[in-house]
Scaffold this motif. Structure first.
Motif, mmCIF file in Angstrom:
data_model
loop_
_atom_site.group_PDB
_atom_site.id
_atom_site.type_symbol
_atom_site.label_atom_id
_atom_site.label_comp_id
_atom_site.label_asym_id
_atom_site.label_seq_id
_atom_site.Cartn_x
_atom_site.Cartn_y
_atom_site.Cartn_z
ATOM 1 N N ALA A 192 -13.446 -46.467 -21.657
ATOM 2 C CA ALA A 192 -12.247 -46.472 -20.812
ATOM 3 C C ALA A 192 -12.539 -47.082 -19.446
ATOM 4 C CB ALA A 192 -11.725 -45.041 -20.658
ATOM 5 N N CYS A 226 -14.888 -49.227 -18.569
ATOM 6 C CA CYS A 226 -15.102 -50.675 -18.677
ATOM 7 C C CYS A 226 -13.799 -51.417 -18.958
ATOM 8 C CB CYS A 226 -16.141 -50.983 -19.749
ATOM 9 S SG CYS A 226 -17.812 -50.489 -19.259
ATOM 10 N N LEU A 227 -12.935 -50.822 -19.754
ATOM 11 C CA LEU A 227 -11.642 -51.444 -20.033
ATOM 12 C C LEU A 227 -10.819 -51.574 -18.760
ATOM 13 C CD1 LEU A 227 -9.622 -52.575 -22.068
ATOM 14 C CD2 LEU A 227 -8.888 -50.222 -22.504
ATOM 15 N N SER A 228 -10.840 -50.549 -17.926
ATOM 16 C CA SER A 228 -10.107 -50.614 -16.670
ATOM 17 C C SER A 228 -10.716 -51.646 -15.726
ATOM 18 C CB SER A 228 -10.084 -49.246 -15.994
ATOM 19 O OG SER A 228 -9.390 -49.319 -14.770
ATOM 20 N N GLN A 233 -9.503 -55.249 -16.087
ATOM 21 C CA GLN A 233 -8.169 -55.627 -15.639
ATOM 22 C C GLN A 233 -8.244 -56.320 -14.283
ATOM 23 O OE1 GLN A 233 -5.869 -55.178 -18.062
ATOM 24 N NE2 GLN A 233 -7.714 -54.405 -19.053
ATOM 25 N N HIS A 291 -10.214 -45.643 -12.133
ATOM 26 C CA HIS A 291 -10.522 -46.543 -13.250
ATOM 27 C C HIS A 291 -10.672 -45.765 -14.555
ATOM 28 C CE1 HIS A 291 -10.842 -50.555 -11.583
ATOM 29 N NE2 HIS A 291 -11.437 -50.043 -10.514
ATOM 30 N N GLY A 343 -8.179 -46.337 -17.691
ATOM 31 C CA GLY A 343 -8.739 -46.783 -18.963
ATOM 32 C C GLY A 343 -8.438 -45.832 -20.106
ATOM 33 N N TYR A 357 -4.984 -46.476 -21.217
ATOM 34 C CA TYR A 357 -4.894 -47.679 -22.052
ATOM 35 C C TYR A 357 -5.361 -47.394 -23.469
ATOM 36 C CZ TYR A 357 -4.283 -50.739 -17.941
ATOM 37 O OH TYR A 357 -3.824 -51.362 -16.820
#
Length: 131
Positions: free
Chosen positions: A35, A37-39, A42, A99, A103, A106
């Motif tokens: 999560a 890293c995904l944030s 962006q 973050h 994440g 998402y």
């Protein structure tokens, strides 16, 4: 190091429970790394929301980052610098929470992640995340 503990909101805990069921990933910290890293991926910074630390899900920074905790800290610092926020202890702690929770949101989006394969697809494509 300013970040000693990471505590999640009740909403994030519930989202992670669903993700654990869907993916078969048993540990909170592994999903939290995905999560985070995904944030970071962006382009925009996360919205400056007040996120409650009202769940019983808590982990130390060492547990969150594992063997790569220094890498995660470097990524966080670089992102904070890129966003023009600086890297004070307060900024780092707040941005990590923002973050992490963005994440998780998402990842928990309906039908977004149903398996580990979906996580890998999300990590290896240039598709924007719908959040």
């Amino acid at each position: 190091m300013s970040i000693k503990q990471v505590r999640l909101s009740t909403q994030a805990k519930e989202q992670l429970i669903r993700l654990k069921t869907r993916t078969g990933i048993a540990h909170w910290n592994v999903l939290c790394r995905w999560a985070f890293c995904l944030s970071l991926r962006q382009a925009s910074p996360p919205a400056p929301l007040d996120i409650p630390a009202d769940s019983n899900v808590e982990m130390t920074w060492q547990v969150f980052g594992g063997d790569a905790h220094e890498l995660y800290l470097a990524l966080l610092k670089e992102r904070c610098e890129r966003d023009g926020l600086g890297t004070s202890e307060e900024v780092l702690a707040r941005q990590l929470r923002l973050h992490l929770h963005r994440g998780i949101g998402y990842l928990a989006a309906p039908q977004s992640i149903r398996s580990i394969s979906d996580l890998i697809r999300l990590a290896t494509t240039d598709e924007p995340v719908d959040g």
